[in-house]
Write a protein that holds these residues in place. Structure first.
Motif, PDB file in Angstrom:
ATOM      1  N   PRO A   1       0.822  -1.226   0.000  1.00 17.12           N
ATOM      2  CA  PRO A   1       0.000   0.000   0.000  1.00 17.12           C
ATOM      3  C   PRO A   1       0.851   1.269   0.000  1.00 17.12           C
ATOM      4  CG  PRO A   1      -0.835  -1.596   1.593  1.00 17.12           C
ATOM      5  CD  PRO A   1       0.474  -2.120   1.114  1.00 17.12           C
ATOM      6  N   GLU A   2       1.997   1.221   0.697  1.00 15.36           N
ATOM      7  CA  GLU A   2       2.860   2.398   0.739  1.00 15.36           C
ATOM      8  C   GLU A   2       3.403   2.736  -0.639  1.00 15.36           C
ATOM      9  OE1 GLU A   2       3.165  -0.277   2.582  1.00 15.36           O
ATOM     10  OE2 GLU A   2       2.541   0.413   4.579  1.00 15.36           O
ATOM     11  N   ALA A   3       3.840   1.699  -1.383  1.00  9.77           N
ATOM     12  CA  ALA A   3       4.369   1.935  -2.729  1.00  9.77           C
ATOM     13  C   ALA A   3       3.288   2.477  -3.651  1.00  9.77           C
ATOM     14  CB  ALA A   3       4.953   0.641  -3.295  1.00  9.77           C
ATOM     15  N   LEU A   4       2.094   1.925  -3.537  1.00  9.37           N
ATOM     16  CA  LEU A   4       0.993   2.394  -4.381  1.00  9.37           C
ATOM     17  C   LEU A   4       0.643   3.844  -4.064  1.00  9.37           C
ATOM     18  CD1 LEU A   4      -1.331  -0.753  -4.333  1.00  9.37           C
ATOM     19  CD2 LEU A   4      -0.050   0.128  -6.283  1.00  9.37           C
ATOM     20  N   ASP A   5       0.609   4.194  -2.786  1.00 10.22           N
ATOM     21  CA  ASP A   5       0.282   5.571  -2.404  1.00 10.22           C
ATOM     22  C   ASP A   5       1.345   6.538  -2.922  1.00 10.22           C
ATOM     23  OD1 ASP A   5      -2.017   4.753  -1.162  1.00 10.22           O
ATOM     24  OD2 ASP A   5      -1.132   4.689   0.855  1.00 10.22           O
ATOM     25  N   ALA A   6       2.608   6.140  -2.807  1.00 12.94           N
ATOM     26  CA  ALA A   6       3.696   7.015  -3.268  1.00 12.94           C
ATOM     27  C   ALA A   6       3.612   7.226  -4.772  1.00 12.94           C
ATOM     28  CB  ALA A   6       5.048   6.413  -2.882  1.00 12.94           C
ATOM     29  N   VAL A   7       3.300   6.153  -5.524  1.00  9.32           N
ATOM     30  CA  VAL A   7       3.201   6.270  -6.978  1.00  9.32           C
ATOM     31  C   VAL A   7       1.990   7.112  -7.358  1.00  9.32           C
ATOM     32  CG1 VAL A   7       2.831   4.996  -9.120  1.00  9.32           C
ATOM     33  CG2 VAL A   7       4.445   4.134  -7.431  1.00  9.32           C
ATOM     34  N   ARG A   8       0.893   6.941  -6.650  1.00  6.59           N
ATOM     35  CA  ARG A   8      -0.296   7.761  -6.942  1.00  6.59           C
ATOM     36  C   ARG A   8       0.019   9.248  -6.766  1.00  6.59           C
ATOM     37  NH1 ARG A   8      -3.017   3.660  -3.734  1.00  6.59           N
ATOM     38  NH2 ARG A   8      -4.116   2.200  -5.124  1.00  6.59           N
ATOM     39  N   ALA A   9       0.798   9.552  -5.758  1.00  7.32           N
ATOM     40  CA  ALA A   9       1.139  10.960  -5.508  1.00  7.32           C
ATOM     41  C   ALA A   9       1.976  11.521  -6.655  1.00  7.32           C
ATOM     42  CB  ALA A   9       1.894  11.086  -4.188  1.00  7.32           C
ATOM     43  N   VAL A  10       2.941  10.739  -7.136  1.00  8.08           N
ATOM     44  CA  VAL A  10       3.780  11.198  -8.247  1.00  8.08           C
ATOM     45  C   VAL A  10       2.952  11.322  -9.518  1.00  8.08           C
ATOM     46  CG1 VAL A  10       5.794  10.670  -9.665  1.00  8.08           C
ATOM     47  CG2 VAL A  10       5.844  10.183  -7.223  1.00  8.08           C
ATOM     48  N   LEU A  11       2.093  10.354  -9.753  1.00  7.20           N
ATOM     49  CA  LEU A  11       1.246  10.410 -10.940  1.00  7.20           C
ATOM     50  C   LEU A  11       0.340  11.632 -10.904  1.00  7.20           C
ATOM     51  CD1 LEU A  11       0.246   6.630 -11.239  1.00  7.20           C
ATOM     52  CD2 LEU A  11       1.817   7.874 -12.735  1.00  7.20           C
ATOM     53  N   ALA A  12      -0.238  11.904  -9.752  1.00  7.38           N
ATOM     54  CA  ALA A  12      -1.116  13.067  -9.633  1.00  7.38           C
ATOM     55  C   ALA A  12      -0.328  14.359  -9.868  1.00  7.38           C
ATOM     56  CB  ALA A  12      -1.772  13.085  -8.255  1.00  7.38           C
ATOM     57  N   GLN A  13       0.871  14.414  -9.357  1.00  4.06           N
ATOM     58  CA  GLN A  13       1.707  15.602  -9.554  1.00  4.06           C
ATOM     59  C   GLN A  13       2.021  15.818 -11.037  1.00  4.06           C
ATOM     60  OE1 GLN A  13       5.320  15.493  -7.280  1.00  4.06           O
ATOM     61  NE2 GLN A  13       6.113  17.411  -8.126  1.00  4.06           N
ATOM     62  N   GLY A  14       2.171  14.715 -11.761  1.00  7.93           N
ATOM     63  CA  GLY A  14       2.476  14.815 -13.187  1.00  7.93           C
ATOM     64  C   GLY A  14       1.254  14.825 -14.074  1.00  7.93           C
ATOM     65  N   GLY A  15       0.063  14.810 -13.498  1.00  4.40           N
ATOM     66  CA  GLY A  15      -1.155  14.858 -14.287  1.00  4.40           C
ATOM     67  C   GLY A  15      -1.517  13.561 -14.961  1.00  4.40           C
ATOM     68  N   ALA A  16      -0.990  12.427 -14.473  1.00  2.92           N
ATOM     69  CA  ALA A  16      -1.294  11.116 -15.045  1.00  2.92           C
ATOM     70  C   ALA A  16      -2.379  10.431 -14.225  1.00  2.92           C
ATOM     71  CB  ALA A  16      -0.035  10.247 -15.080  1.00  2.92           C
ATOM     72  N   PRO A  17      -3.153   9.544 -14.833  1.00  2.00           N
ATOM     73  CA  PRO A  17      -4.235   8.864 -14.103  1.00  2.00           C
ATOM     74  C   PRO A  17      -3.705   8.016 -12.956  1.00  2.00           C
ATOM     75  CG  PRO A  17      -4.457   8.551 -16.468  1.00  2.00           C
ATOM     76  CD  PRO A  17      -3.114   9.129 -16.251  1.00  2.00           C
ATOM     77  N   GLU A  18      -4.364   8.091 -11.826  1.00  2.00           N
ATOM     78  CA  GLU A  18      -3.957   7.279 -10.682  1.00  2.00           C
ATOM     79  C   GLU A  18      -4.150   5.794 -10.942  1.00  2.00           C
ATOM     80  OE1 GLU A  18      -5.674   8.464  -7.021  1.00  2.00           O
ATOM     81  OE2 GLU A  18      -4.936  10.527  -7.124  1.00  2.00           O
ATOM     82  N   ALA A  19      -4.962   5.442 -11.943  1.00  2.00           N
ATOM     83  CA  ALA A  19      -5.168   4.031 -12.277  1.00  2.00           C
ATOM     84  C   ALA A  19      -3.883   3.362 -12.744  1.00  2.00           C
ATOM     85  CB  ALA A  19      -6.239   3.905 -13.366  1.00  2.00           C
ATOM     86  N   LEU A  20      -2.884   4.171 -13.111  1.00  2.00           N
ATOM     87  CA  LEU A  20      -1.608   3.601 -13.550  1.00  2.00           C
ATOM     88  C   LEU A  20      -0.728   3.175 -12.386  1.00  2.00           C
ATOM     89  CD1 LEU A  20      -0.582   6.038 -16.437  1.00  2.00           C
ATOM     90  CD2 LEU A  20      -1.527   3.744 -16.636  1.00  2.00           C
ATOM     91  N   ALA A  21      -1.140   3.434 -11.157  1.00  2.00           N
ATOM     92  CA  ALA A  21      -0.283   3.156 -10.009  1.00  2.00           C
ATOM     93  C   ALA A  21       0.089   1.690  -9.914  1.00  2.00           C
ATOM     94  CB  ALA A  21      -0.967   3.623  -8.717  1.00  2.00           C
ATOM     95  N   ARG A  22      -0.911   0.811  -9.974  1.00  2.00           N
ATOM     96  CA  ARG A  22      -0.606  -0.605  -9.810  1.00  2.00           C
ATOM     97  C   ARG A  22       0.254  -1.136 -10.963  1.00  2.00           C
ATOM     98  NH1 ARG A  22      -2.236  -4.436  -6.521  1.00  2.00           N
ATOM     99  NH2 ARG A  22      -3.865  -3.108  -5.636  1.00  2.00           N
ATOM    100  N   PRO A  23      -0.111  -0.894 -12.236  1.00  2.00           N
ATOM    101  CA  PRO A  23       0.776  -1.376 -13.299  1.00  2.00           C
ATOM    102  C   PRO A  23       2.172  -0.758 -13.242  1.00  2.00           C
ATOM    103  CG  PRO A  23      -1.041  -0.069 -14.208  1.00  2.00           C
ATOM    104  CD  PRO A  23      -1.361  -0.327 -12.787  1.00  2.00           C
ATOM    105  N   ALA A  24       2.293   0.474 -12.733  1.00  2.00           N
ATOM    106  CA  ALA A  24       3.619   1.085 -12.605  1.00  2.00           C
ATOM    107  C   ALA A  24       4.461   0.344 -11.575  1.00  2.00           C
ATOM    108  CB  ALA A  24       3.493   2.556 -12.236  1.00  2.00           C
ATOM    109  N   VAL A  25       3.855  -0.011 -10.452  1.00  2.00           N
ATOM    110  CA  VAL A  25       4.584  -0.769  -9.438  1.00  2.00           C
ATOM    111  C   VAL A  25       4.902  -2.165  -9.956  1.00  2.00           C
ATOM    112  CG1 VAL A  25       4.468  -1.737  -7.107  1.00  2.00           C
ATOM    113  CG2 VAL A  25       3.610   0.567  -7.546  1.00  2.00           C
ATOM    114  N   ASP A  26       3.975  -2.776 -10.688  1.00  2.00           N
ATOM    115  CA  ASP A  26       4.246  -4.087 -11.273  1.00  2.00           C
ATOM    116  C   ASP A  26       5.445  -4.027 -12.209  1.00  2.00           C
ATOM    117  OD1 ASP A  26       2.174  -5.292  -9.931  1.00  2.00           O
ATOM    118  OD2 ASP A  26       0.747  -5.109 -11.586  1.00  2.00           O
ATOM    119  N   ALA A  27       5.533  -2.944 -12.990  1.00  2.00           N
ATOM    120  CA  ALA A  27       6.593  -2.833 -13.984  1.00  2.00           C
ATOM    121  C   ALA A  27       7.917  -2.377 -13.387  1.00  2.00           C
ATOM    122  CB  ALA A  27       6.163  -1.857 -15.088  1.00  2.00           C
TER     123      ALA A  27
END
Length: 778
Positions: free
Chosen positions: A189-215
């Motif tokens: 959950p911590e990794a997903l939350d951190a990625v969501r924050a970066v994605l939001a800062q960059g204007g990218a969909p938060e739905a990419l959080a899980r596939p980003a962590v997977d990749a």
């Protein structure tokens, strides 16, 4: 070929729809929207493709070009899917992925072992020395980076450069197989939350959080913050979207020639090419693609990507050593580029440079070495004369005699020819050998078991490698087998083949059996075709024809002829349609009414096959219409209801048909050929889709009592001879063709062959000693 009783082509009780326009570039290729990529079940089929310039292909051409990269949101997402699957499916998928990770770990170890010699340069010669000299020349400023990527006029493809053959006495050793790697862990959950924050800062969909962590792993947030172009590692993300994300995070710090950007683009282009089956790309094509993405200095970008380890560099042709070549003619100009002498202009083809991802390049090297080991370590004096004499057909007898004296054999033929490997397995077992047949699908396994009469003789490749099926491993961690026959061999990709061959013990025999006319593997490489073309082992060509009208039709397609066949029992039926709407209506009518009534084949035993997933008559539209007719429901379990036919993608390149049974807190419960499978809720959207209608790539390696092939007008661009050959051959008793492409069908059969794949396996095999190589027999 006739229409079914009661089917009057051209009349319909449903209103006709206008034929849809051909899909726009990227539409059916499942590219992301301008607002950012979104999750799409069709990504589980890997239908999104790209040409060498990185442009999205339309679904039709994408379907033909990728040859069915039927993978769930890329290999990383599939690993995540496998990592949370339970019970039997959990172990099979995880073990398959673990085997691939083991290969990559061995590759990294090999690269580390070679690091010192390469740095010193003392142990290199030939092409390797040339490439090292090129890199050093650029680093020292002696030559410009463009010197090694100078644009040249197209020339006939030269004979591939080959390393010097090893001495015949030197036997390749089989590397030990390490313990299986642990299953991939679910994202924290911590990794997903951190990625969501970066994605939001960059204007990218938060739905990419899980596939980003997977990749990218648990450190995904930090990677994305320091190098936003890492977002291209997420399946479905386009360069322009990664650029926008980078601008939002970095502001004025980033530009089109940012080394982080250009390196990521090179990797992205090579990954996209792998979806089309290529294990390498011509450097000129990569440079052109980079220029199309606003890179001002593509030559420097390519060299930077090589230096950063994003890609490996290979050279084909132009074997002369640099000093020798300089002495023969031509002086270096002020940039260090030697002008060719007159003789070279006339006789020598220019060297071609290729780029490849290390995992594919080294998998091909590992596979070539492994195949050579099997060739050289096999006992070649075995006498199987009596077994061959008892064979049920001349082609089976020829196969048995050939395998008796060879460690590696290629066998090719159609569906009826599958009886010959079955006879070989039975004969080998009769001689006391541990013999087994492995197939691409559960359906293929059942058919092979029926042919041998012994269920223990047949396994799936995934089951064999995972240990869920077959004899297991010996004390050396090799498969406890003396003979392995791989059916559906064209479906082998280079990474899977490398893992399989490394698992075979010294002295084991391997037979690659399949139909060279079908669509190729879902993953990168063309193992079966390369082994055939390299002629590194004996080849047995079956003389057993496929029977009946369907067999006659498909055999003609294989040689480029679309013939009308006599079908007195209506085994082959053509149903003309005017547009996509009528194609969907006719398909539902055939599956639900006409075929069951005329042939007593229930709807659940009829498979619909179409060219692509998008469009008005793609798999999505057809599955929606077929569900409404055959199993209507609200889709309360993530869009699915009990009784729905589905296709599950537990790992890249594997499409497993199944039926939904139920759903609960654990996930979606499926019955896949009698095997219970539970797909976790978070993986349903990316790895499960409805399966009344499939693409030909998903259907490869499987057969059904009846097949309905749908060819709407907008499918013409996706047709090729291998596609038609594969699709038309999926029906055992009946084939209906919903035909709306007019002359595009015979044109595809006669004029559109299989798409070429750029690979390195063939020259690697041609460079190895081939004591068993022989002309085709049979």
């Amino acid at each position: 070929m006739t229409a079914l009783p009661g089917e009057t082509p051209g009349t319909d009780d449903a209103p006709a729809e206008d034929a849809p326009a051909a899909p726009a570039s990227g539409d059916d290729a499942e590219g992301p929207s301008a607002d950012g990529p979104t999750a799409d079940p069709e990504a589980a089929d890997g239908s999104s493709e790209a040409s060498a310039d990185g442009s999205e292909a339309a679904e039709g051409s994408s379907e033909a070009s990728t040859e069915g990269s039927e993978a769930a949101e890329g290999s990383e997402a599939a690993e995540g899917s496998a990592g949370t699957a339970p019970a039997a499916e959990l172990s099979e998928a995880q073990a398959e992925l673990a085997a691939q990770r083991e290969l990559r770990e061995r590759i990294e170890k090999r690269k580390a072992e070679k690091a010192a010699p390469i740095s010193a340069g003392g142990g290199l010669s030939g092409t390797a020395a040339d490439l090292l000299a090129a890199v050093r020349a650029v680093e020292s400023g002696e030559k410009a980076g463009t010197a090694f990527f100078a644009r040249t006029a197209p020339a006939p493809s030269p004979a591939p450069a080959s390393p010097s053959p090893a001495p015949a006495a030197a036997q390749p050793s089989r590397p030990s197989v390490p313990e299986a790697a642990p299953a991939p862990q679910a994202a924290s959950p911590e990794a997903l939350d951190a990625v969501r924050a970066v994605l939001a800062q960059g204007g990218a969909p938060e739905a990419l959080a899980r596939p980003a962590v997977d990749a990218l792993g648990e450190q995904a947030a930090e990677l994305l913050r320091t190098d936003p172009w890492h977002l291209l590692a997420v399946s479905g993300v386009r360069p322009e979207q990664a650029d926008g994300f980078a601008r939002a995070l970095l502001g004025s710090e980033c530009g089109p020639d940012d080394e982080r950007r250009t390196a990521a683009l090179v990797g992205w282009l090579l990954e996209r090419a792998a979806l089309q089956g290529h294990t390498a790309l011509d450097a000129a094509a990569v440079r052109t693609a980079l220029a199309g993405h606003a890179v001002r200095d593509p030559d420097t970008a390519v060299l930077n990507a090589v230096e950063e380890g994003v890609a490996l560099l290979f050279r084909e042709g132009g074997d002369a050593e640099p000093d020798e070549a300089d002495a023969e003619g031509g002086e270096p100009d002020e940039d260090g580029v030697r002008e060719a002498g007159p003789a070279e202009d006339a006789d020598a083809a220019p060297a071609r440079m290729f780029l490849g991802l290390d995992r594919y390049a080294l998998a091909e090297e590992s596979l070539a070495d492994g195949l050579a080991r099997l060739v050289n370590t096999c006992e070649k004096t075995a006498d199987w004369t009596e077994a061959a004499a008892a064979a049920p057909s001349p082609s089976a007898a020829e196969l048995i005699r050939t395998v008796a004296s060879a460690g590696l054999v290629v066998h090719n033929g159609g569906e009826a020819a599958r009886a010959e490997p079955a006879a070989l397995i039975a004969a080998a077992r009769g001689l006391g050998l541990r013999a087994l047949g492995a197939t691409h699908s559960e359906d293929g396994r059942r058919r092979l078991a029926a042919a041998t009469g012994d269920p223990t003789t047949a396994v799936t490749l995934a089951g064999l490698l995972s240990g869920a099926q077959g004899p297991g491993r010996d004390e050396d961690e090799a498969l406890a087998l003396d003979l392995l026959v791989v059916l559906d061999a064209p479906q082998l990709d280079v990474e899977g083949a490398a893992v399989l061959v490394e698992a075979l013990a010294d002295g084991a025999r391997l037979v690659l059996s399949g139909d060279p006319g079908v669509l190729g593997s879902a993953g990168a490489g063309r193992v079966f075709a390369d082994v055939l073309a390299a002629r590194a082992c004996p080849q047995v060509v079956s003389r057993t024809p496929d029977p009946g009208p369907i067999g006659e039709l498909v055999s003609g397609i294989g040689i480029g002829e679309l013939n009308q066949v006599d079908a007195p029992g209506k085994e082959v039926v053509i149903v003309p349609v005017r547009d996509a709407g009528e194609a969907v209506h006719r398909t539902v009518q055939l599956v639900a009414d006409s075929v069951p009534r005329a042939f007593s084949i229930p709807a659940e035993e009829t498979q619909v096959i179409t060219v692509g997933h998008g469009g008005a008559a793609g798999t999505r539209a057809l599955n929606e219409a077929l569900k409404q007719r055959l199993n209507p429901g609200p889709g309360r379990f993530g869009g699915f209801d009990p009784g729905d036919r589905v296709v599950h993608v537990p790992a890249p390149g594997r499409a497993v048909p199944g039926v939904v049974r139920s759903a609960d807190g654990e996930g979606l419960h499926l019955d896949c050929g009698g095997v219970p499978v539970v797909v976790p809720q978070e993986r349903v959207e990316s790895s499960v889709r409805h399966g009344w209608a499939l693409s030909a790539h998903q259907a490869a390696g499987m057969r059904w009592p009846a097949a309905v092939v749908v060819l709407p007008g907008d499918a013409a661009q996706g047709l090729s001879r291998p596609w038609v050959y594969t699709a038309f051959g999926r029906g055992e008793r009946h084939l209906s063709v919903v035909h709306g492409v007019d002359r595009a069908l015979p044109h595809a059969v006669a004029e559109v062959p299989a798409q070429e794949r750029t690979t390195r396996l063939r020259p690697l095999l041609e460079a190895l000693p081939t004591p068993d190589a022989a002309s085709p027999t049979g």
